[in-house]
Design an enzyme around this catalytic site. Structure first.
Site, PDB file in Angstrom:
ATOM      1  N   CYS A  56       0.836  -1.202   0.000  1.00  0.00           N
ATOM      2  CA  CYS A  56       0.000   0.000   0.000  1.00  0.00           C
ATOM      3  C   CYS A  56       0.870   1.250   0.000  1.00  0.00           C
ATOM      4  O   CYS A  56       1.775   1.376   0.832  1.00  0.00           O
ATOM      5  CB  CYS A  56      -0.906   0.000   1.232  1.00  0.00           C
ATOM      6  SG  CYS A  56      -1.878   1.498   1.426  1.00  0.00           S
ATOM      7  N   CYS A  59      -2.719  -0.099   8.623  1.00  0.00           N
ATOM      8  CA  CYS A  59      -1.891  -1.308   8.483  1.00  0.00           C
ATOM      9  C   CYS A  59      -0.411  -0.968   8.624  1.00  0.00           C
ATOM     10  O   CYS A  59       0.308  -0.866   7.633  1.00  0.00           O
ATOM     11  CB  CYS A  59      -2.159  -1.963   7.133  1.00  0.00           C
ATOM     12  SG  CYS A  59      -3.899  -2.218   6.817  1.00  0.00           S
ATOM     13  N   CYS A 108      -7.812   1.068  -1.109  1.00  0.00           N
ATOM     14  CA  CYS A 108      -7.288   0.440   0.111  1.00  0.00           C
ATOM     15  C   CYS A 108      -7.146  -1.054  -0.141  1.00  0.00           C
ATOM     16  O   CYS A 108      -8.132  -1.731  -0.478  1.00  0.00           O
ATOM     17  CB  CYS A 108      -8.223   0.706   1.291  1.00  0.00           C
ATOM     18  SG  CYS A 108      -7.721  -0.155   2.809  1.00  0.00           S
ATOM     19  N   GLN A 154     -18.653  -8.757  12.536  1.00  0.00           N
ATOM     20  CA  GLN A 154     -17.218  -8.959  12.392  1.00  0.00           C
ATOM     21  C   GLN A 154     -16.734  -8.413  11.053  1.00  0.00           C
ATOM     22  O   GLN A 154     -17.352  -8.659  10.009  1.00  0.00           O
ATOM     23  CB  GLN A 154     -16.870 -10.438  12.506  1.00  0.00           C
ATOM     24  CG  GLN A 154     -17.007 -11.002  13.909  1.00  0.00           C
ATOM     25  CD  GLN A 154     -15.883 -10.578  14.838  1.00  0.00           C
ATOM     26  OE1 GLN A 154     -15.015  -9.788  14.479  1.00  0.00           O
ATOM     27  NE2 GLN A 154     -15.909 -11.098  16.042  1.00  0.00           N
ATOM     28  N   PHE A 203     -23.535 -11.501  25.457  1.00  0.00           N
ATOM     29  CA  PHE A 203     -23.105 -10.500  24.474  1.00  0.00           C
ATOM     30  C   PHE A 203     -23.341 -11.064  23.066  1.00  0.00           C
ATOM     31  O   PHE A 203     -22.458 -11.079  22.221  1.00  0.00           O
ATOM     32  CB  PHE A 203     -21.625 -10.126  24.657  1.00  0.00           C
ATOM     33  CG  PHE A 203     -21.248  -9.728  26.062  1.00  0.00           C
ATOM     34  CD1 PHE A 203     -21.422  -8.419  26.495  1.00  0.00           C
ATOM     35  CD2 PHE A 203     -20.717 -10.651  26.941  1.00  0.00           C
ATOM     36  CE1 PHE A 203     -21.069  -8.051  27.794  1.00  0.00           C
ATOM     37  CE2 PHE A 203     -20.356 -10.301  28.228  1.00  0.00           C
ATOM     38  CZ  PHE A 203     -20.534  -8.991  28.660  1.00  0.00           C
ATOM     39  N   ASP A 232     -28.878  -6.247  31.705  1.00  0.00           N
ATOM     40  CA  ASP A 232     -27.670  -5.535  32.100  1.00  0.00           C
ATOM     41  C   ASP A 232     -26.702  -6.569  32.657  1.00  0.00           C
ATOM     42  O   ASP A 232     -26.861  -7.042  33.786  1.00  0.00           O
ATOM     43  CB  ASP A 232     -28.010  -4.471  33.142  1.00  0.00           C
ATOM     44  CG  ASP A 232     -26.775  -3.715  33.628  1.00  0.00           C
ATOM     45  OD1 ASP A 232     -25.672  -3.968  33.089  1.00  0.00           O
ATOM     46  OD2 ASP A 232     -26.914  -2.887  34.545  1.00  0.00           O
ATOM     47  N   ASP A 270     -18.836 -13.284  24.318  1.00  0.00           N
ATOM     48  CA  ASP A 270     -18.066 -12.542  23.319  1.00  0.00           C
ATOM     49  C   ASP A 270     -18.219 -11.045  23.618  1.00  0.00           C
ATOM     50  O   ASP A 270     -18.898 -10.320  22.899  1.00  0.00           O
ATOM     51  CB  ASP A 270     -18.580 -12.880  21.914  1.00  0.00           C
ATOM     52  CG  ASP A 270     -17.786 -12.185  20.816  1.00  0.00           C
ATOM     53  OD1 ASP A 270     -16.687 -11.650  21.103  1.00  0.00           O
ATOM     54  OD2 ASP A 270     -18.267 -12.145  19.665  1.00  0.00           O
ATOM     55  N   CYS A 283     -11.985  -9.823  21.655  1.00  0.00           N
ATOM     56  CA  CYS A 283     -11.348  -8.916  20.702  1.00  0.00           C
ATOM     57  C   CYS A 283     -10.223  -8.137  21.368  1.00  0.00           C
ATOM     58  O   CYS A 283      -9.595  -7.283  20.728  1.00  0.00           O
ATOM     59  CB  CYS A 283     -12.384  -7.957  20.099  1.00  0.00           C
ATOM     60  SG  CYS A 283     -13.183  -6.884  21.311  1.00  0.00           S
TER      61      CYS A 283
END
EC number: 2.1.1.190
Length: 437
Positions: A82, A91, A167, A270, A299, A347, A368, A394
């Protein structure tokens, strides 16, 4: 009369370039050298390289610098694909081979667990994919420039914008839209009201979400609609009041095997579609509920894990904190004829163990959470005492932190997976299977 003088810090920009040896890369993929007895951090380099740099900042503990020239290159150095990589904040590791990027990420994850007293990790099991064209979601920044606008990504740790024409990590169909989108935005009257663009590659086409302030003129609305119709795009607008569709010629969904998961632009999905499919399949294989065993999915979002679990024959309870997502997940269960998946809003930072859906008991739990992790959820999970618990993360830093509570509560870390969801960045995702001892 006493005078107090403030010592003036040296102007790092005015200092002459330095030549340094790069000792190693840190967990963020940034090179570490030494200058005047302090660490010097330089992006864009590799261990063992001799480089010329310019200082960009300093404090009492460390220095930062930008790369001016590689004087002695590492044999591992590769040419970035790139042309924007030196400026764009995305990146930053394109000069590092993918195999070395993954080794760097594995070391970083191991250090995170070690900080929380977990030294003996299972051998990490990798999920990997393509290094280019993998992003099906993108957020493009918009900046006023003269009488028009520029379109691109933010610089690293900056509000400045790097204008781009393409990109390499975006899906090719999304990348190809960047120049015509810029031309469209420059035809709009509401230049001062534009916020940012979000692009989504769905199963049947591309969706575009334009965030803006205030009302758009009829002329601007006509221009946006004509653009969407000409290119067969789904188009949504969002302002301070809410989100509304302007043109939706096809249903928006992504697919995992035969399951269709509908979403609306603005929902979390995702970013790496191919890796997500691998992730879901591995999650089901690792959690391995017994036939007919009920599974709790915390989640749960739009049902990314819940619906494949239900399709495999397991009764599933999915729980999410945002009612809009719960409704989307319920609709997805109905559309896929999966009555075994039930969804609730709760909650999860509060004690949910007295809720009717929680009292049925679960032998297997999947969670998750977002980047903040699930620290507040841990005491309530331990009350449920599932035999197997799969934590998809994540942010390995919060996974490592939360693992302390699980290990102290009688669980053992049985398997550890690393997911290279974002090649050419220092970001790594993880999956950990805990079993009750």
């Amino acid at each position: 009369m006493v005078q107090f003088f403030k010592v003036k810090k040296p102007d790092v920009q005015a200092q002459a370039p330095l030549e340094v040896e790069v000792l190693e890369l840190n967990a963020h993929g940034v090179g570490v050298a030494r200058h005047q007895g302090k660490p010097l951090f330089v992006p864009g380099v590799l261990a063992g390289e001799r480089v010329r740099v310019r200082l960009t900042g300093q404090n009492s503990k460390y220095r930062t610098a930008s790369l001016a020239k590689v004087l002695r290159a590492s044999p591992q150095r590769q040419k970035p694909f790139c042309p924007y990589t030196a400026q764009c904040g995305g990146c930053s590791l394109q000069h590092v081979p993918l195999v070395d990027q993954r080794a760097l990420k594995a070391r970083a994850v191991a250090r995170l667990f070690a900080r929380h007293g977990v030294e003996a990790l299972p051998e990490p099991e990798w999920l990997t994919g393509e290094g280019q064209g993998y992003r099906r979601v993108a957020r493009l920044a918009i900046r006023r420039q003269g009488k028009g606008v520029a379109l691109g990504f933010r610089r690293h740790q900056s509000h400045e914008l790097v204008e781009i024409d393409h990109c390499g990590v975006l899906a090719p169909s999304l990348s190809a839209l960047i120049p015509p989108l810029r031309a469209l935005l420059n035809r709009l009257q509401a230049v001062r009201q534009l916020g940012h663009l979000e692009l989504y590659q769905a199963a049947e086409g591309i969706a575009l979400l334009l965030r803006h302030g205030g009302a758009l003129s009829n002329r601007d609305l006509d221009s946006l609609l004509a653009f969407a119709q000409e290119r067969e795009l789904a188009l949504f607008l969002q302002d301070d009041v809410g989100r509304r569709p302007l043109h939706v010629p096809f249903p928006l969904y992504y697919q995992i095997d035969n399951i269709k998961l509908s979403f609306t632009p603005g929902d979390f999905i995702q970013i790496n579609g191919r890796l997500n499919e691998q992730l879901v399949r591995q999650a089901l294989a690792w959690l391995a509920p017994e036939p007919g065993q009920a599974v709790l999915d915390l989640f749960c979002g739009v049902g990314n894990f819940s619906l494949p679990l239900a399709a495999a024959g397991h009764p599933v309870v999915g729980v999410e904190g945002v009612m809009e997502m719960v409704e989307q997940a319920r609709g997805n269960a109905e559309d896929n004829d999966l009555p075994g998946a039930r969804f609730h809003r709760a909650d999860l930072a509060a004690d949910f163990t007295a809720e009717s859906w929680a009292r049925q008991g679960f032998g297997a739990v999947l969670l998750d959470p977002g980047r903040a992790g699930a620290e507040q959820v841990m005491p309530y999970l331990l009350k449920l005492s599932p035999r197997r618990l799969l934590y998809v993360s994540c942010n390995p830093a919060t996974l490592a932190r939360d693992s302390e509570a699980l290990l102290a509560g009688g669980y053992r870390l049985a398997r550890l997976g690393l997911i290279d969801m974002f090649p050419h960045t220092a970001h790594c995702e993880a999956m950990a299977l805990f079993e009750l001892s």
